[in-house]
Design a protein around this motif. Structure first.
Motif, mmCIF file in Angstrom:
data_model
loop_
_atom_site.group_PDB
_atom_site.id
_atom_site.type_symbol
_atom_site.label_atom_id
_atom_site.label_comp_id
_atom_site.label_asym_id
_atom_site.label_seq_id
_atom_site.Cartn_x
_atom_site.Cartn_y
_atom_site.Cartn_z
ATOM 1 N N GLY A 105 -24.692 2.905 -8.346
ATOM 2 C CA GLY A 105 -25.096 2.779 -9.668
ATOM 3 C C GLY A 105 -24.525 1.384 -10.043
ATOM 4 O O GLY A 105 -23.524 0.948 -9.767
ATOM 5 N N ARG A 106 -25.328 0.823 -10.936
ATOM 6 C CA ARG A 106 -24.998 -0.498 -11.393
ATOM 7 C C ARG A 106 -23.610 -0.590 -12.014
ATOM 8 O O ARG A 106 -23.002 -1.490 -11.730
ATOM 9 C CB ARG A 106 -26.233 -0.935 -12.609
ATOM 10 C CG ARG A 106 -26.075 -2.436 -13.122
ATOM 11 C CD ARG A 106 -26.734 -2.806 -13.854
ATOM 12 N NE ARG A 106 -26.832 -4.231 -14.686
ATOM 13 C CZ ARG A 106 -26.717 -5.412 -13.907
ATOM 14 N NH1 ARG A 106 -26.728 -5.523 -12.751
ATOM 15 N NH2 ARG A 106 -26.305 -6.342 -14.819
ATOM 16 N N GLN A 107 -23.418 0.342 -13.067
ATOM 17 C CA GLN A 107 -21.819 0.123 -13.612
ATOM 18 C C GLN A 107 -21.099 0.335 -12.648
ATOM 19 O O GLN A 107 -19.783 -0.364 -12.527
ATOM 20 C CB GLN A 107 -21.699 1.486 -14.533
ATOM 21 C CG GLN A 107 -22.646 1.280 -15.664
ATOM 22 C CD GLN A 107 -22.631 -0.054 -16.579
ATOM 23 O OE1 GLN A 107 -21.397 -0.666 -16.856
ATOM 24 N NE2 GLN A 107 -23.465 -0.853 -16.910
ATOM 25 N N ASP A 108 -21.173 1.084 -11.577
ATOM 26 C CA ASP A 108 -19.952 1.239 -10.558
ATOM 27 C C ASP A 108 -19.954 0.085 -9.623
ATOM 28 O O ASP A 108 -18.928 -0.381 -9.338
ATOM 29 C CB ASP A 108 -20.203 2.663 -9.611
ATOM 30 C CG ASP A 108 -20.037 3.937 -10.406
ATOM 31 O OD1 ASP A 108 -19.053 3.798 -11.286
ATOM 32 O OD2 ASP A 108 -20.724 4.508 -10.369
ATOM 33 N N LEU A 164 -20.491 -2.959 -10.683
ATOM 34 C CA LEU A 164 -20.022 -4.126 -11.227
ATOM 35 C C LEU A 164 -18.427 -3.587 -11.593
ATOM 36 O O LEU A 164 -17.660 -4.660 -11.496
ATOM 37 C CB LEU A 164 -20.508 -4.209 -13.011
ATOM 38 C CG LEU A 164 -21.873 -4.436 -12.989
ATOM 39 C CD1 LEU A 164 -22.472 -4.189 -14.334
ATOM 40 C CD2 LEU A 164 -22.127 -5.778 -12.486
ATOM 41 N N ALA A 165 -17.993 -2.628 -11.684
ATOM 42 C CA ALA A 165 -16.562 -1.996 -11.677
ATOM 43 C C ALA A 165 -16.005 -2.639 -10.486
ATOM 44 O O ALA A 165 -14.771 -3.217 -10.438
ATOM 45 C CB ALA A 165 -16.444 -0.587 -11.704
ATOM 46 N N HIS A 166 -16.376 -2.428 -9.171
ATOM 47 C CA HIS A 166 -16.200 -2.954 -8.000
ATOM 48 C C HIS A 166 -16.064 -4.648 -8.007
ATOM 49 O O HIS A 166 -15.049 -5.058 -7.465
ATOM 50 C CB HIS A 166 -16.952 -2.572 -6.641
ATOM 51 C CG HIS A 166 -16.822 -1.140 -6.491
ATOM 52 N ND1 HIS A 166 -15.782 -0.596 -5.692
ATOM 53 C CD2 HIS A 166 -17.432 -0.083 -6.793
ATOM 54 C CE1 HIS A 166 -15.524 0.616 -5.545
ATOM 55 N NE2 HIS A 166 -16.834 1.154 -6.187
ATOM 56 N N CYS A 167 -16.928 -4.892 -8.545
ATOM 57 C CA CYS A 167 -17.120 -6.658 -8.426
ATOM 58 C C CYS A 167 -16.093 -7.156 -9.550
ATOM 59 O O CYS A 167 -15.488 -8.384 -8.944
ATOM 60 C CB CYS A 167 -18.297 -7.119 -8.930
ATOM 61 S SG CYS A 167 -19.545 -6.509 -8.065
ATOM 62 N N ARG A 168 -15.890 -6.435 -10.515
ATOM 63 C CA ARG A 168 -14.722 -7.067 -11.369
ATOM 64 C C ARG A 168 -13.214 -7.201 -10.686
ATOM 65 O O ARG A 168 -12.337 -7.946 -11.056
ATOM 66 C CB ARG A 168 -14.229 -6.059 -12.463
ATOM 67 C CG ARG A 168 -15.678 -6.479 -13.548
ATOM 68 C CD ARG A 168 -15.215 -5.443 -14.770
ATOM 69 N NE ARG A 168 -16.315 -5.461 -15.521
ATOM 70 C CZ ARG A 168 -17.064 -4.586 -15.631
ATOM 71 N NH1 ARG A 168 -16.827 -3.307 -15.046
ATOM 72 N NH2 ARG A 168 -18.373 -4.320 -16.269
ATOM 73 N N THR A 184 -28.396 11.242 -7.053
ATOM 74 C CA THR A 184 -27.399 10.539 -7.824
ATOM 75 C C THR A 184 -26.269 10.109 -6.936
ATOM 76 O O THR A 184 -25.423 9.414 -7.638
ATOM 77 C CB THR A 184 -26.938 11.181 -8.868
ATOM 78 O OG1 THR A 184 -26.282 12.874 -8.272
ATOM 79 C CG2 THR A 184 -27.830 11.973 -9.932
ATOM 80 N N TYR A 222 -23.900 7.913 -3.970
ATOM 81 C CA TYR A 222 -23.901 6.521 -3.528
ATOM 82 C C TYR A 222 -23.944 6.524 -1.865
ATOM 83 O O TYR A 222 -23.595 7.557 -1.367
ATOM 84 C CB TYR A 222 -22.485 6.077 -3.819
ATOM 85 C CG TYR A 222 -22.393 5.959 -5.092
ATOM 86 C CD1 TYR A 222 -23.251 5.640 -6.104
ATOM 87 C CD2 TYR A 222 -21.046 6.243 -5.887
ATOM 88 C CE1 TYR A 222 -23.252 5.536 -7.470
ATOM 89 C CE2 TYR A 222 -20.778 6.346 -7.329
ATOM 90 C CZ TYR A 222 -21.883 6.086 -8.163
ATOM 91 O OH TYR A 222 -21.743 5.629 -9.465
#
Length: 138
Positions: free
Chosen positions: A8-11, A13-17, A115, A117
């Motif tokens: 998922g995009r939000q997850d 992005l969380a990893h990328c942060r 849903t 990953y």
């Protein structure tokens, strides 16, 4: 090499942060070079735990209840055998085939919920596989 195949995009992005100074590669790799698995199912193997699939039509609560019963029973037997800290390859013949058989489903994407990953492993990454590279600034 380990890759996210579906997340998922939000997850993501969380990893990328948490990846400042690193590079995120977007890749297109031919399917015949990729081994897919579901993230949680693969970690059951890594953690020496049985993989228990949900039954068709089973609710999340019913699955959770059944999963806990199955895992409690299995790990009680592992503990009774005194092998809880040993590699699965050394487990007794009544436990090892049982856990290994439960892992056979993890490489079949038809078993993955919509849903979930997906992860992928590839033997090598070619330059032509990379379609985009983004560096995360410090």
């Amino acid at each position: 090499m380990w890759l996210w195949a579906k997340i998922g995009r939000q997850d993501l992005l969380a990893h990328c942060r948490r990846s400042r100074g690193k590079v995120l590669l977007t890749c297109r790799i031919p399917r015949e070079r990729v081994l897919l698995s579901e993230f949680d199912d693969w970690h059951r193997v890594l953690n020496g735990s049985p993989n228990i699939l949900a039954l068709p039509g089973e609710s999340d609560d019913a699955y959770g209840d059944r999963l806990n019963l199955v895992l409690d029973d299995f790990f009680d037997r592992v503990s009774a055998a005194g092998v809880e800290h040993d590699p699965v390859s050394t487990w007794p013949q009544d436990l090892r085939p049982e856990i290994e058989a439960s892992w056979e489903t993890i490489l079949d994407p038809s078993n993955y919920p919509r849903t979930s990953y997906w992860t992928a492993t590839v033997h090598e990454l070619h330059a032509e596989d990379v379609t985009e590279a983004v560096r995360f600034v410090d």
